[in-house]
Enzyme design. Structure first.
Site, PDB file in Angstrom:
ATOM      1  N   ALA A  41       0.837  -1.201   0.000  1.00 19.21           N
ATOM      2  CA  ALA A  41       0.000   0.000   0.000  1.00 19.21           C
ATOM      3  C   ALA A  41       0.874   1.255   0.000  1.00 19.21           C
ATOM      4  O   ALA A  41       0.907   2.023   0.948  1.00 19.21           O
ATOM      5  CB  ALA A  41      -1.030   0.005   1.113  1.00 19.21           C
ATOM      6  N   TYR A  50      -0.545   4.546   1.012  1.00 18.76           N
ATOM      7  CA  TYR A  50      -1.176   4.564   2.326  1.00 18.76           C
ATOM      8  C   TYR A  50      -0.150   4.232   3.407  1.00 18.76           C
ATOM      9  O   TYR A  50       0.439   5.129   4.009  1.00 18.76           O
ATOM     10  CB  TYR A  50      -2.361   3.579   2.377  1.00 18.76           C
ATOM     11  CG  TYR A  50      -3.419   3.898   1.355  1.00 18.76           C
ATOM     12  CD1 TYR A  50      -4.259   4.992   1.513  1.00 18.76           C
ATOM     13  CD2 TYR A  50      -3.572   3.113   0.216  1.00 18.76           C
ATOM     14  CE1 TYR A  50      -5.236   5.294   0.566  1.00 18.76           C
ATOM     15  CE2 TYR A  50      -4.542   3.399  -0.728  1.00 18.76           C
ATOM     16  CZ  TYR A  50      -5.368   4.494  -0.547  1.00 18.76           C
ATOM     17  OH  TYR A  50      -6.314   4.780  -1.490  1.00 18.76           O
ATOM     18  N   CYS A  51       0.050   2.967   3.653  1.00 11.18           N
ATOM     19  CA  CYS A  51       0.880   2.533   4.774  1.00 11.18           C
ATOM     20  C   CYS A  51       2.365   2.813   4.586  1.00 11.18           C
ATOM     21  O   CYS A  51       3.044   3.223   5.520  1.00 11.18           O
ATOM     22  CB  CYS A  51       0.635   1.058   5.055  1.00 11.18           C
ATOM     23  SG  CYS A  51      -1.099   0.731   5.437  1.00 11.18           S
ATOM     24  N   VAL A  52       2.874   2.599   3.388  1.00  4.79           N
ATOM     25  CA  VAL A  52       4.299   2.867   3.150  1.00  4.79           C
ATOM     26  C   VAL A  52       4.578   4.360   3.281  1.00  4.79           C
ATOM     27  O   VAL A  52       5.501   4.777   3.982  1.00  4.79           O
ATOM     28  CB  VAL A  52       4.747   2.310   1.779  1.00  4.79           C
ATOM     29  CG1 VAL A  52       6.166   2.744   1.442  1.00  4.79           C
ATOM     30  CG2 VAL A  52       4.620   0.787   1.754  1.00  4.79           C
ATOM     31  N   THR A  71       4.052   5.583   7.029  1.00  7.81           N
ATOM     32  CA  THR A  71       5.112   5.088   7.904  1.00  7.81           C
ATOM     33  C   THR A  71       6.436   5.785   7.607  1.00  7.81           C
ATOM     34  O   THR A  71       7.166   6.160   8.529  1.00  7.81           O
ATOM     35  CB  THR A  71       5.245   3.565   7.764  1.00  7.81           C
ATOM     36  OG1 THR A  71       3.990   2.971   8.136  1.00  7.81           O
ATOM     37  CG2 THR A  71       6.364   3.020   8.622  1.00  7.81           C
TER      38      THR A  71
END
Length: 170
Positions: A99, A102-104, A107
């Site tokens: 993702a 989104y997540c990458v 983070t």
């Protein structure tokens, strides 16, 4: 390693290639004594069979790896990741996973905001395949984020975007 779960990768762009590159990278990290951390998205709100919530066998945790569960795109939020990294005196994060947008992305930005140096593995993150005609394509999403992180400024932080084969753990 963010959200490399069987269910999430079922419709991911270049999933096999990404899994292969991340597996090789994780193996090199372990050989160098570098901690490998698996972040796993909780999928309780979705009708996903338990066996598909697991981390993909190609990159499955090995003895000594950490596995942390998370509820948001930001892998630091409520997961214990920050405490784990502080406890191991980790300053530089090598980020891979699922993702990209989104997540990458969340983070990686959180890591920088929390004072970490960042290596975004340019060929080590992926995103879902979209229907034909939807723009941007998964390849464009990945390239956009690689370009963004190659040029973004965080004073006092080192930021590199590099392919898995060129990541060093020394």
């Amino acid at each position: 390693m963010i959200d490399m779960q069987i269910a999430l990768l079922a419709d991911a762009h270049d999933a096999d290639g990404c899994l292969s590159r991340i597996a090789g990278l994780a193996g090199r990290a372990r050989s160098a004594g570098t901690p490998v951390v698996h972040l796993r998205q909780r999928l309780d709100a979705y009708p996903v069979p338990a066996e598909l919530r697991d981390i993909h066998p190609a990159v499955a945790p090995r003895p000594g790896d950490a596995v942390l569960d998370k509820d948001s795109a930001d892998s630091f939020l409520g997961s214990g990741l920050g405490d784990l990294l502080r406890g191991r005196a980790v300053r530089r994060l090598v980020v891979t996973g699922f993702a990209t947008e989104y997540c990458v992305d969340s983070t990686a930005r959180a890591a920088l905001s929390l004072g970490h140096d960042l290596v975004l593995v340019s060929d080590g993150h992926t995103t879902p395949v979209r229907p034909v005609g939807v723009v941007p394509t998964p390849a464009q999403v990945v390239e956009h984020h690689n370009t963004t992180f190659a040029t973004i400024q965080y004073p006092g932080r080192s930021i590199r975007v590099t392919p898995a084969a060129r990541v060093r753990f020394d």
